[in-house]
Structure formats: C-alpha cells, structure tokens
Write an enzyme that holds these catalytic residues in place. Structure first.
Site, PDB file in Angstrom:
ATOM      1  N   ASN A 159     -13.650  -3.964   3.193  1.00  0.00           N
ATOM      2  CA  ASN A 159     -14.213  -4.204   1.860  1.00  0.00           C
ATOM      3  C   ASN A 159     -13.769  -5.518   1.220  1.00  0.00           C
ATOM      4  O   ASN A 159     -13.834  -5.689   0.005  1.00  0.00           O
ATOM      5  CB  ASN A 159     -13.995  -2.991   0.947  1.00  0.00           C
ATOM      6  CG  ASN A 159     -12.515  -2.731   0.697  1.00  0.00           C
ATOM      7  OD1 ASN A 159     -11.663  -3.479   1.157  1.00  0.00           O
ATOM      8  ND2 ASN A 159     -12.222  -1.672  -0.043  1.00  0.00           N
ATOM      9  N   GLU A 175       2.609  -6.043  -8.039  1.00  0.00           N
ATOM     10  CA  GLU A 175       2.043  -6.746  -6.879  1.00  0.00           C
ATOM     11  C   GLU A 175       2.293  -8.251  -6.946  1.00  0.00           C
ATOM     12  O   GLU A 175       2.575  -8.887  -5.928  1.00  0.00           O
ATOM     13  CB  GLU A 175       0.551  -6.420  -6.774  1.00  0.00           C
ATOM     14  CG  GLU A 175       0.336  -4.943  -6.396  1.00  0.00           C
ATOM     15  CD  GLU A 175      -1.128  -4.505  -6.407  1.00  0.00           C
ATOM     16  OE1 GLU A 175      -1.997  -5.270  -6.867  1.00  0.00           O
ATOM     17  OE2 GLU A 175      -1.397  -3.369  -5.947  1.00  0.00           O
ATOM     18  N   TYR A 218       0.821  -1.218   0.000  1.00  0.00           N
ATOM     19  CA  TYR A 218       0.000   0.000   0.000  1.00  0.00           C
ATOM     20  C   TYR A 218       0.856   1.269   0.000  1.00  0.00           C
ATOM     21  O   TYR A 218       0.409   2.317   0.472  1.00  0.00           O
ATOM     22  CB  TYR A 218      -0.946  -0.013   1.198  1.00  0.00           C
ATOM     23  CG  TYR A 218      -2.132  -0.929   1.014  1.00  0.00           C
ATOM     24  CD1 TYR A 218      -3.028  -0.755  -0.043  1.00  0.00           C
ATOM     25  CD2 TYR A 218      -2.379  -1.977   1.905  1.00  0.00           C
ATOM     26  CE1 TYR A 218      -4.125  -1.589  -0.221  1.00  0.00           C
ATOM     27  CE2 TYR A 218      -3.481  -2.820   1.739  1.00  0.00           C
ATOM     28  CZ  TYR A 218      -4.351  -2.615   0.681  1.00  0.00           C
ATOM     29  OH  TYR A 218      -5.438  -3.441   0.509  1.00  0.00           O
ATOM     30  N   HIS A 278      -8.931  -7.284  -2.347  1.00  0.00           N
ATOM     31  CA  HIS A 278      -8.087  -6.372  -3.125  1.00  0.00           C
ATOM     32  C   HIS A 278      -7.931  -6.916  -4.536  1.00  0.00           C
ATOM     33  O   HIS A 278      -7.800  -8.117  -4.728  1.00  0.00           O
ATOM     34  CB  HIS A 278      -6.697  -6.259  -2.495  1.00  0.00           C
ATOM     35  CG  HIS A 278      -5.693  -5.614  -3.411  1.00  0.00           C
ATOM     36  ND1 HIS A 278      -5.559  -4.254  -3.506  1.00  0.00           N
ATOM     37  CD2 HIS A 278      -4.818  -6.150  -4.320  1.00  0.00           C
ATOM     38  CE1 HIS A 278      -4.631  -3.968  -4.418  1.00  0.00           C
ATOM     39  NE2 HIS A 278      -4.161  -5.110  -4.926  1.00  0.00           N
TER      40      HIS A 278
HETATM   41  P1  IDP Z   1      -9.190  -0.173  -4.001  1.00  0.00           P
HETATM   42  O1  IDP Z   1      -8.937  -1.274  -3.002  1.00  0.00           O
HETATM   43  O2  IDP Z   1     -10.623  -0.153  -4.448  1.00  0.00           O
HETATM   44  O3  IDP Z   1      -8.216  -0.171  -5.142  1.00  0.00           O
HETATM   45  P2  IDP Z   1      -7.689   2.105  -2.931  1.00  0.00           P
HETATM   46  O4  IDP Z   1      -8.065   3.530  -3.124  1.00  0.00           O
HETATM   47  O5  IDP Z   1      -6.516   1.572  -3.673  1.00  0.00           O
HETATM   48  O6  IDP Z   1      -9.008   1.220  -3.221  1.00  0.00           O
HETATM   49  O7  IDP Z   1      -7.477   1.897  -1.372  1.00  0.00           O
HETATM   50  C1  IDP Z   1      -6.892   0.712  -0.900  1.00  0.00           C
HETATM   51  C2  IDP Z   1      -7.647   0.233   0.306  1.00  0.00           C
HETATM   52  O8  IDP Z   1      -7.519   1.198   1.354  1.00  0.00           O
HETATM   53  C3  IDP Z   1      -9.158   0.091   0.107  1.00  0.00           C
HETATM   54  O9  IDP Z   1      -9.519  -1.132  -0.495  1.00  0.00           O
HETATM   55  C4  IDP Z   1      -9.656   0.190   1.532  1.00  0.00           C
HETATM   56  O10 IDP Z   1      -9.478  -1.046   2.213  1.00  0.00           O
HETATM   57  C5  IDP Z   1      -8.706   1.207   2.129  1.00  0.00           C
HETATM   58  N1  IDP Z   1      -9.282   2.547   2.077  1.00  0.00           N
HETATM   59  C6  IDP Z   1      -9.315   3.385   1.014  1.00  0.00           C
HETATM   60  N2  IDP Z   1      -9.911   4.540   1.318  1.00  0.00           N
HETATM   61  C7  IDP Z   1     -10.275   4.430   2.623  1.00  0.00           C
HETATM   62  C8  IDP Z   1     -10.935   5.311   3.530  1.00  0.00           C
HETATM   63  O11 IDP Z   1     -11.326   6.425   3.203  1.00  0.00           O
HETATM   64  N3  IDP Z   1     -11.118   4.830   4.805  1.00  0.00           N
HETATM   65  C9  IDP Z   1     -10.705   3.593   5.192  1.00  0.00           C
HETATM   66  N4  IDP Z   1     -10.082   2.755   4.369  1.00  0.00           N
HETATM   67  C10 IDP Z   1      -9.862   3.160   3.097  1.00  0.00           C
HETATM   68 MG    MG Z   2      -6.144   0.137  -5.128  1.00  0.00          MG
END
Ligand code: IDP
Ligand code: MG
Length: 149
Positions: free
Chosen positions: A112, A126, A49, A115
């Site tokens: 969520n 990755e 990350y 990944h």
């Molecule tokens: P993605 O997983 O949909 O690609 P990214 O923007 O790459 O989303 O963010 C990576 C991970 O960071 C997300 O899947 C989520 O678990 C976490 N994340 C992103 N934005 C937030 C936030 O605003 N609050 C808490 N966790 C977040």
């Molecule tokens: Mg991402």
C-alpha cells in the site's frame, strides 16, 4: 506547528512513485523538514510496527519493509496528522477512494505504498524512532502567508 512521520515503502520506491507522492504533499502546502533514503534494519522495522507484533501478517510485513529501501520523511503543517491520512487513503488500496495515494496507485493491503502516523502521539514516537533531532530542519517557507491566514 504539527509534524508527522511519512514513509514511502519499498513498493513506492521500486515503482518510481517517490516524486509523485512527494509532489502531492508539497502541492497540498505541507512543509518537508526531514528526509532520508535508507535500508531499514529489521530491529527498527519491528519497533516501528510493534503494535502489530501479534498479527498474522507481521512477519510478512517486516520482510516487505526490509526488502528494499524506503524514503523516511517528516512533514509539517496545520492538522497534518489527520490530513495526511486523508491524502494517503485507507489501509486497503482496494477500497481506498480515488484521489488518495493508495486509491490511485495501490492494489492490495500488503503493497500500500506509504505509511503515515495515525495520531499526534504516534507521530512523536515515530519521528524520534526514525530521526535524530539534529537531522530535522527548522526553516521558514516563503509561501507560508499564502497558505495560512
Ligand atoms: P495503516 O498503515 O493504514 O495505518 P495499520 O493497520 O497500522 O494500517 O497496518 C500497518 C501496515 O500493515 C499496513 O499499512 C499494511 O502495510 C500492513 N497490513 C495491515 N493489515 C494487513 C493485512 O491484513 N494483510 C497484509 N498487510 C497488512
Ligand atoms: Mg498504522
């Protein structure tokens, strides 16, 4: 054939959604070429990350990813980077469409479930970060001619 890095996060493992998530990738027609269950070392989580290091949620994200085991996988298929993101749904499960993994099973951004790499170059980075080349399996799936013209 295109490859992507997919990880079932600690919430997906603890909620017993491993089979359900893998089922969706299998039934679509994607081919599994690497898989391992593992506890994620903090250093690996931070490298994975890295682009989010400056974000306020970064420490919580690292705590979460290292809090319980994950399932790290590499899947293969035509256009898989783009399509797997569609299967997964947008980042916030609260707004992800029904029919997507996050839309069907998730509630909040920080939980969520899964990944998926967001671009071909990211996928390559990755895959190399999480797997040794010799742990990826080159194999021929007999259903191939029934999936691709
Ligand atoms: P993605 O997983 O949909 O690609 P990214 O923007 O790459 O989303 O963010 C990576 C991970 O960071 C997300 O899947 C989520 O678990 C976490 N994340 C992103 N934005 C937030 C936030 O605003 N609050 C808490 N966790 C977040
Ligand atoms: Mg991402």
């Amino acid at each position: 054939m295109e490859r992507t890095f997919i990880m079932i996060k600690p919430d997906g493992v603890n909620r017993g959604l491993v089979g359900e998530i893998i089922r969706r990738f299998e039934h679509k027609g994607f081919k599994l070429v690497g898989m391992k269950m593992m506890s994620v070392p903090r250093e690996l989580a931070e490298k994975h990350y890295d682009a989010l290091r400056e974000r306020s949620f970064f420490p919580g994200l690292i705590e979460f990813i290292t809090s319980a085991p994950v399932i790290a996988m590499v899947w293969e298929g035509e256009n898989i980077v783009t399509f797997s993101r569609k299967l997964i749904g947008v980042t916030d499960p609260g707004t992800a469409d029904p029919g997507t993994i996050r839309g069907d099973y998730g509630m909040t951004m920080g939980r969520n479930l899964i990944h998926g790499s967001d671009a071909i170059e990211t996928a390559q980075r990755e895959i190399h970060l999480w797997f040794n080349e010799e742990d990826l399996v080159d194999w021929h799936a007999v259903n191939h001619p029934w999936l691709y013209e």
